[in-house]
Motif scaffolding. Structure first.
Motif, PDB file in Angstrom:
ATOM      1  N   GLU A 105     -14.083   5.774   4.999  1.00  0.00           N
ATOM      2  CA  GLU A 105     -13.834   4.344   5.199  1.00  0.00           C
ATOM      3  C   GLU A 105     -12.335   4.113   5.402  1.00  0.00           C
ATOM      4  N   ASP A 106     -12.000   3.037   6.121  1.00  0.00           N
ATOM      5  CA  ASP A 106     -10.583   2.715   6.315  1.00  0.00           C
ATOM      6  C   ASP A 106      -9.971   2.085   5.070  1.00  0.00           C
ATOM      7  N   ILE A 107     -10.671   1.065   4.528  1.00  0.00           N
ATOM      8  CA  ILE A 107     -10.109   0.356   3.380  1.00  0.00           C
ATOM      9  C   ILE A 107     -11.233  -0.215   2.519  1.00  0.00           C
ATOM     10  N   GLY A 111     -15.598  -3.959  -2.203  1.00  0.00           N
ATOM     11  CA  GLY A 111     -16.486  -2.848  -2.538  1.00  0.00           C
ATOM     12  C   GLY A 111     -17.933  -3.114  -2.141  1.00  0.00           C
ATOM     13  N   LEU A 112     -18.216  -4.318  -1.639  1.00  0.00           N
ATOM     14  CA  LEU A 112     -19.608  -4.689  -1.307  1.00  0.00           C
ATOM     15  C   LEU A 112     -20.183  -3.806  -0.205  1.00  0.00           C
ATOM     16  N   THR A 113     -19.373  -3.528   0.820  1.00  0.00           N
ATOM     17  CA  THR A 113     -19.858  -2.696   1.929  1.00  0.00           C
ATOM     18  C   THR A 113     -20.239  -1.307   1.422  1.00  0.00           C
ATOM     19  N   LYS A 137      -7.653  -1.453  -2.147  1.00  0.00           N
ATOM     20  CA  LYS A 137      -7.034  -2.619  -2.794  1.00  0.00           C
ATOM     21  C   LYS A 137      -7.798  -2.857  -4.089  1.00  0.00           C
ATOM     22  N   HIS A 157      -2.520  -7.090   0.211  1.00  0.00           N
ATOM     23  CA  HIS A 157      -1.858  -7.409   1.473  1.00  0.00           C
ATOM     24  C   HIS A 157      -2.907  -7.430   2.550  1.00  0.00           C
ATOM     25  N   PHE A 158      -2.686  -8.210   3.613  1.00  0.00           N
ATOM     26  CA  PHE A 158      -3.511  -8.033   4.797  1.00  0.00           C
ATOM     27  C   PHE A 158      -2.809  -7.012   5.681  1.00  0.00           C
ATOM     28  N   LEU A 164      -7.228  -0.437  11.310  1.00  0.00           N
ATOM     29  CA  LEU A 164      -7.416  -1.778  10.732  1.00  0.00           C
ATOM     30  C   LEU A 164      -7.038  -2.846  11.743  1.00  0.00           C
TER      31      LEU A 164
HETATM   32  P1  IMP Z   1     -15.303  -4.764   1.418  1.00  0.00           P
HETATM   33  O1  IMP Z   1     -14.817  -3.632   0.573  1.00  0.00           O
HETATM   34  O2  IMP Z   1     -16.794  -4.842   1.504  1.00  0.00           O
HETATM   35  O3  IMP Z   1     -14.685  -6.061   0.989  1.00  0.00           O
HETATM   36  O4  IMP Z   1     -14.910  -4.599   2.923  1.00  0.00           O
HETATM   37  C1  IMP Z   1     -13.920  -3.803   3.365  1.00  0.00           C
HETATM   38  C2  IMP Z   1     -13.822  -4.020   4.863  1.00  0.00           C
HETATM   39  O5  IMP Z   1     -13.099  -5.232   5.117  1.00  0.00           O
HETATM   40  C3  IMP Z   1     -13.023  -2.915   5.479  1.00  0.00           C
HETATM   41  O6  IMP Z   1     -13.851  -1.890   5.954  1.00  0.00           O
HETATM   42  C4  IMP Z   1     -12.301  -3.621   6.596  1.00  0.00           C
HETATM   43  O7  IMP Z   1     -13.094  -3.630   7.756  1.00  0.00           O
HETATM   44  C5  IMP Z   1     -12.120  -5.041   6.107  1.00  0.00           C
HETATM   45  N1  IMP Z   1     -10.767  -5.229   5.512  1.00  0.00           N
HETATM   46  C6  IMP Z   1     -10.462  -5.359   4.206  1.00  0.00           C
HETATM   47  N2  IMP Z   1      -9.149  -5.528   4.024  1.00  0.00           N
HETATM   48  C7  IMP Z   1      -8.586  -5.513   5.248  1.00  0.00           C
HETATM   49  C8  IMP Z   1      -7.219  -5.624   5.720  1.00  0.00           C
HETATM   50  O8  IMP Z   1      -6.252  -5.795   4.965  1.00  0.00           O
HETATM   51  N3  IMP Z   1      -7.040  -5.533   7.070  1.00  0.00           N
HETATM   52  C9  IMP Z   1      -8.076  -5.365   7.937  1.00  0.00           C
HETATM   53  N4  IMP Z   1      -9.357  -5.241   7.545  1.00  0.00           N
HETATM   54  C10 IMP Z   1      -9.621  -5.321   6.205  1.00  0.00           C
END
Ligand code: IMP
Ligand code: MG
Length: 189
Positions: A105-107, A111-113, A137, A157-158, A164
């Motif tokens: 995963e990139d980021i 954590g829901l994904t 994060k 941070h964004f 990303l």
């Molecule tokens: P989550 O962990 O389910 O909230 O989703 C994470 C996903 O949100 C990542 O795979 C990214 O696609 C997107 N995302 C979260 N933070 C950032 C950011 O800072 N920049 C760009 N995409 C982000």
């Protein structure tokens, strides 16, 4: 190097990402060498599209027998809803039954994904499902999930670049940078 005008500051250069990824790839190799001596192969599943540059850097520096596959999972977090079931837009093509799987995963933010994808693959009969992420994060977590390997933890941070995006763009910046969000309100591509 000329930076994109939406960049506030660069967090990690291409060289730093590569150097850290090589380190983590060695840890992952020795983990799987120890963990399952009977099965010395791994199915590495990248979550598109954000994973692409990091997936490439990781796989090219991962000295292990792997199969490559990908999924597209949309989360609703970018919208106004704070939660909701993520949706699979592209499913994994290979059989996951009895396979050791590494999700790339990139980021990780809420954590829901990842929680969703991990459960989905385990329900399909995967033997194990571990998580590698380029960035984490940890302060933004909404569910109790911890990546097994993280290259870098960052504050809230964004960030843009190295996969990303902001509005699907800037994934091809060869670095991870903090986005200058003050400029976004009246930004025109
Ligand atoms: P989550 O962990 O389910 O909230 O989703 C994470 C996903 O949100 C990542 O795979 C990214 O696609 C997107 N995302 C979260 N933070 C950032 C950011 O800072 N920049 C760009 N995409 C982000
Ligand atoms: Mg993503």
């Amino acid at each position: 190097m000329k930076l994109h005008p939406l960049v506030k500051n660069v967090l990690f250069t291409e060289e730093q990402i590569k150097e850290r990824t090589i380190e983590v790839a060695k840890e992952i190799k020795s983990f799987y060498e120890q963990n399952d001596k009977e099965d010395q192969s791994l199915l590495v599943i990248g979550l598109l599209k954000g994973c692409i540059p990091f997936y490439q850097t990781f796989c090219m520096n991962f000295d292990f027998l792997i199969d490559m596959d990908f999924m597209v999972v949309s989360s609703y977090l970018g919208g106004t809803k704070s939660s909701g079931e993520p949706k699979i837009n592209l499913d994994v093509n290979m059989s996951v039954k009895d396979r050791n799987i590494l999700i790339v995963e990139d980021i990780v933010e809420s954590g829901l994904t990842l929680e969703f994808v991990q459960n989905y693959l385990l329900n399909k009969g995967a033997k194990s499902v571990k998580i590698l992420t380029m960035l984490d994060k940890p302060t933004e977590r909404k569910v109790d999930i911890k990546p097994d390997w993280t290259c870098f933890s960052i504050p809230k941070h964004f960030v843009i670049g190295y996969g990303l995006d902001y509005q699907e763009k800037l994934r091809n910046l060869p670095y991870v940078a903090v986005c200058d969000t003050d400029k976004l309100a009246d930004w025109k591509w």
